[in-house]
Design a protein around this motif. Structure first.
Motif, PDB file in Angstrom:
ATOM      1  N   UNK A 163       0.839  -1.188   0.000  1.00  0.00           N
ATOM      2  CA  UNK A 163       0.000   0.000   0.000  1.00  0.00           C
ATOM      3  C   UNK A 163       0.880   1.247   0.000  1.00  0.00           C
ATOM      4  N   UNK A 164       0.648   2.124  -0.918  1.00  0.00           N
ATOM      5  CA  UNK A 164       1.446   3.344  -1.012  1.00  0.00           C
ATOM      6  C   UNK A 164       0.791   4.474  -0.232  1.00  0.00           C
ATOM      7  N   UNK A 165       1.562   5.102   0.634  1.00  0.00           N
ATOM      8  CA  UNK A 165       1.032   6.232   1.399  1.00  0.00           C
ATOM      9  C   UNK A 165       0.905   7.482   0.544  1.00  0.00           C
ATOM     10  N   UNK A 166       1.435   7.458  -0.672  1.00  0.00           N
ATOM     11  CA  UNK A 166       1.390   8.632  -1.532  1.00  0.00           C
ATOM     12  C   UNK A 166       0.053   8.758  -2.262  1.00  0.00           C
ATOM     13  N   UNK A 167      -0.660   7.670  -2.425  1.00  0.00           N
ATOM     14  CA  UNK A 167      -1.914   7.694  -3.158  1.00  0.00           C
ATOM     15  C   UNK A 167      -3.027   8.252  -2.274  1.00  0.00           C
ATOM     16  N   UNK A 168      -3.939   9.065  -2.836  1.00  0.00           N
ATOM     17  CA  UNK A 168      -5.073   9.566  -2.044  1.00  0.00           C
ATOM     18  C   UNK A 168      -5.923   8.437  -1.475  1.00  0.00           C
ATOM     19  N   UNK A 169      -6.101   7.371  -2.268  1.00  0.00           N
ATOM     20  CA  UNK A 169      -6.865   6.212  -1.805  1.00  0.00           C
ATOM     21  C   UNK A 169      -6.062   4.958  -2.103  1.00  0.00           C
ATOM     22  N   UNK A 170      -5.862   4.136  -1.090  1.00  0.00           N
ATOM     23  CA  UNK A 170      -5.212   2.847  -1.268  1.00  0.00           C
ATOM     24  C   UNK A 170      -6.033   1.795  -0.543  1.00  0.00           C
ATOM     25  N   UNK A 171      -6.305   0.701  -1.229  1.00  0.00           N
ATOM     26  CA  UNK A 171      -7.058  -0.404  -0.625  1.00  0.00           C
ATOM     27  C   UNK A 171      -6.250  -1.679  -0.797  1.00  0.00           C
ATOM     28  N   UNK A 172      -6.187  -2.480   0.265  1.00  0.00           N
ATOM     29  CA  UNK A 172      -5.472  -3.747   0.192  1.00  0.00           C
ATOM     30  C   UNK A 172      -6.268  -4.823   0.912  1.00  0.00           C
ATOM     31  N   UNK A 173      -6.602  -5.871   0.190  1.00  0.00           N
ATOM     32  CA  UNK A 173      -7.283  -7.012   0.779  1.00  0.00           C
ATOM     33  C   UNK A 173      -8.605  -6.682   1.435  1.00  0.00           C
ATOM     34  N   UNK A 174      -9.386  -5.800   0.836  1.00  0.00           N
ATOM     35  CA  UNK A 174     -10.645  -5.362   1.449  1.00  0.00           C
ATOM     36  C   UNK A 174     -11.748  -6.401   1.204  1.00  0.00           C
ATOM     37  N   UNK A 175     -12.382  -6.817   2.287  1.00  0.00           N
ATOM     38  CA  UNK A 175     -13.518  -7.730   2.257  1.00  0.00           C
ATOM     39  C   UNK A 175     -14.701  -7.073   2.950  1.00  0.00           C
ATOM     40  N   UNK A 176     -15.902  -7.372   2.451  1.00  0.00           N
ATOM     41  CA  UNK A 176     -17.118  -7.050   3.189  1.00  0.00           C
ATOM     42  C   UNK A 176     -18.048  -8.248   3.083  1.00  0.00           C
ATOM     43  N   UNK A 177     -18.282  -8.863   4.255  1.00  0.00           N
ATOM     44  CA  UNK A 177     -19.138 -10.045   4.328  1.00  0.00           C
ATOM     45  C   UNK A 177     -20.309  -9.726   5.252  1.00  0.00           C
ATOM     46  N   UNK A 178     -21.522  -9.910   4.766  1.00  0.00           N
ATOM     47  CA  UNK A 178     -22.716  -9.709   5.568  1.00  0.00           C
ATOM     48  C   UNK A 178     -23.187 -11.070   6.089  1.00  0.00           C
ATOM     49  N   UNK A 179     -23.307 -11.195   7.408  1.00  0.00           N
ATOM     50  CA  UNK A 179     -23.726 -12.454   8.006  1.00  0.00           C
ATOM     51  C   UNK A 179     -22.888 -12.764   9.228  1.00  0.00           C
ATOM     52  N   UNK A 180     -23.167 -13.889   9.855  1.00  0.00           N
ATOM     53  CA  UNK A 180     -22.509 -14.240  11.110  1.00  0.00           C
ATOM     54  C   UNK A 180     -21.306 -15.163  10.921  1.00  0.00           C
ATOM     55  N   UNK A 181     -21.377 -16.082   9.989  1.00  0.00           N
ATOM     56  CA  UNK A 181     -20.282 -17.054   9.816  1.00  0.00           C
ATOM     57  C   UNK A 181     -19.268 -16.502   8.807  1.00  0.00           C
ATOM     58  N   UNK A 182     -18.666 -15.393   9.207  1.00  0.00           N
ATOM     59  CA  UNK A 182     -17.783 -14.651   8.300  1.00  0.00           C
ATOM     60  C   UNK A 182     -16.572 -15.486   7.880  1.00  0.00           C
ATOM     61  N   UNK A 183     -15.916 -16.127   8.828  1.00  0.00           N
ATOM     62  CA  UNK A 183     -14.708 -16.890   8.515  1.00  0.00           C
ATOM     63  C   UNK A 183     -15.004 -18.014   7.535  1.00  0.00           C
ATOM     64  N   UNK A 184     -16.136 -18.695   7.744  1.00  0.00           N
ATOM     65  CA  UNK A 184     -16.512 -19.779   6.838  1.00  0.00           C
ATOM     66  C   UNK A 184     -16.764 -19.234   5.428  1.00  0.00           C
ATOM     67  N   UNK A 185     -17.461 -18.108   5.341  1.00  0.00           N
ATOM     68  CA  UNK A 185     -17.773 -17.523   4.038  1.00  0.00           C
ATOM     69  C   UNK A 185     -16.508 -17.088   3.304  1.00  0.00           C
ATOM     70  N   UNK A 186     -15.566 -16.487   4.024  1.00  0.00           N
ATOM     71  CA  UNK A 186     -14.315 -16.042   3.400  1.00  0.00           C
ATOM     72  C   UNK A 186     -13.496 -17.229   2.924  1.00  0.00           C
ATOM     73  N   UNK A 187     -13.480 -18.300   3.706  1.00  0.00           N
ATOM     74  CA  UNK A 187     -12.739 -19.490   3.289  1.00  0.00           C
ATOM     75  C   UNK A 187     -13.344 -20.092   2.021  1.00  0.00           C
ATOM     76  N   UNK A 188     -14.665 -20.141   1.948  1.00  0.00           N
ATOM     77  CA  UNK A 188     -15.330 -20.659   0.754  1.00  0.00           C
ATOM     78  C   UNK A 188     -15.033 -19.778  -0.454  1.00  0.00           C
ATOM     79  N   UNK A 189     -15.036 -18.462  -0.236  1.00  0.00           N
ATOM     80  CA  UNK A 189     -14.737 -17.544  -1.341  1.00  0.00           C
ATOM     81  C   UNK A 189     -13.318 -17.738  -1.850  1.00  0.00           C
ATOM     82  N   UNK A 190     -12.376 -17.940  -0.951  1.00  0.00           N
ATOM     83  CA  UNK A 190     -10.984 -18.176  -1.361  1.00  0.00           C
ATOM     84  C   UNK A 190     -10.848 -19.476  -2.150  1.00  0.00           C
ATOM     85  N   UNK A 191     -11.768 -20.418  -1.900  1.00  0.00           N
ATOM     86  CA  UNK A 191     -11.768 -21.683  -2.648  1.00  0.00           C
ATOM     87  C   UNK A 191     -12.588 -21.592  -3.933  1.00  0.00           C
TER      88      UNK A 191
END
Length: 350
Positions: free
Chosen positions: A10-38
């Motif tokens: 991530x560069x501090x020089x850029x006005x906006x920098x995003x790295x590895x941003x996730x947004x998961x709606x629900x309770x079983x977040x870890x399970x959902x992220x693991x499934x998405x990675x698969x």
């Protein structure tokens, strides 16, 4: 959280920098992220975990003064992503930096200051106060900031004139057309002199002709203001017209980032390629993108064209002469050749 290697990217020089941003709606977040990675599809993730993965591992930077367009179909995650960039919603994981400052670690006071002084947002539904006149709507951000009435009205009038609404300052939103309301929303965003402007499909509800006028107005304003803009749209033609660079999203993930020319010439996959099928390629592609390498000892006849020239200006000559045309860089040095057969492959891909 993201690992240290990703964070260092991530560069501090850029006005906006995003790295590895996730947004998961629900309770079983870890399970959902693991499934998405698969590479499990969204419908199966929802069925298996009860979660919706709206944004999946998004990483990008927005350069200072550019219009960065995020484009995707309905449900692709683009509106959720832009809300993460302003922290209207909190990201599940990942890092968003605004001018090098971690948005997720800001206190409520710091976040309010960022929204008052650095970031402004323009919404699809205008978000105007119906009981306030145009000038009061435009001056609202300055009022919240605590500016004196005379000062905020003076600035508001300047912004009203800037967006072409002279004479409408004392009108109410119900007296305005859709395009005029969107101009008021734009003037309100500009009044606080933001470094960053975020647009969430601001023109999608407008009639085609008004929409085109608003696109032209935005480009004209950008020539004068040089703001950093993130613009959300589901319209690929709009993305091509406005974007210095485009990020294309599918199922919450960014599948390609590039200039309009890069995306049209070299789509990352069939999903992106489908968007480019009906694009007037001769208006997007340049000689530098479609040229072939040519040996300096090969003699080429005819007047050369510069590497940045659009094909629409070259195509009549290429079709008429039917022979290779030399291409030169900005200094007049030959750097390639336009071969009719190769150009046709770019213009009319199978």
């Amino acid at each position: 959280m993201i690992d240290s290697e990703r964070r260092s990217e991530i560069s501090s020089k850029a006005p906006i920098s995003a790295a590895g941003v996730w947004k998961v709606f629900g309770k079983r977040v870890a399970d959902a992220m693991e499934m998405a990675r698969d590479n499990v599809d969204q419908a199966s993730i929802l069925a298996g975990s009860g979660c919706v993965v709206a944004v999946q591992d998004a990483s990008f930077e927005v350069n200072r003064g550019e219009i960065f367009v995020v484009m995707g179909l309905s449900g692709s995650g683009k509106s959720t992503l832009i809300r993460c960039l302003s922290r209207l919603i909190d990201a599940t994981a990942g890092t968003v930096l605004i001018d090098g400052r971690n948005l997720g670690e800001m206190s409520d006071v710091e976040l309010r200051e960022i929204r008052r002084h650095t970031i402004s947002m323009v919404f699809q539904n205008y978000g105007l106060f119906p009981h306030r006149r145009v000038i009061d709507n435009v001056a609202f951000g300055l009022e919240v900031r605590g500016a004196e009435k005379e000062d905020r009205y003076q600035t508001a009038m300047q912004m009203i004139e800037l967006v072409g609404l002279d004479g409408w300052a004392d009108k109410y939103p119900e007296q305005l057309s859709g395009g005029m309301k969107q101009r008021v929303g734009l003037a309100r965003a500009l009044a606080v002199d933001p470094e960053i402007l975020l647009f969430d499909e601001p023109f999608s509800a407008l009639d085609p002709l008004i929409r085109r006028d608003m696109q032209d107005e935005l480009l004209s304003l950008q020539e004068r203001l040089h703001c950093t803009m993130v613009f959300i749209t589901h319209d690929f033609s709009e993305a091509l017209k406005l974007g210095d660079r485009i990020a294309i999203m599918r199922s919450g993930a960014i599948v390609q980032v590039g200039t309009p020319e890069e995306i049209v010439a070299h789509p990352a996959d069939d999903y992106v390629r489908d968007f480019t099928l009906d694009v007037p390629r001769h208006k997007v592609l340049s000689a530098g993108t479609v040229m072939a390498q040519a040996s300096s000892d090969v003699v080429l006849e005819g007047e050369p064209v510069v590497v940045s020239a659009r094909l629409e200006t070259i195509l009549p000559r290429l079709l008429t002469e039917g022979r290779p045309i030399p291409v030169v860089d900005a200094d007049g040095v030959r750097c390639g050749v336009l071969e009719p057969a190769l150009v046709s492959q770019y213009l009319w891909p199978r």
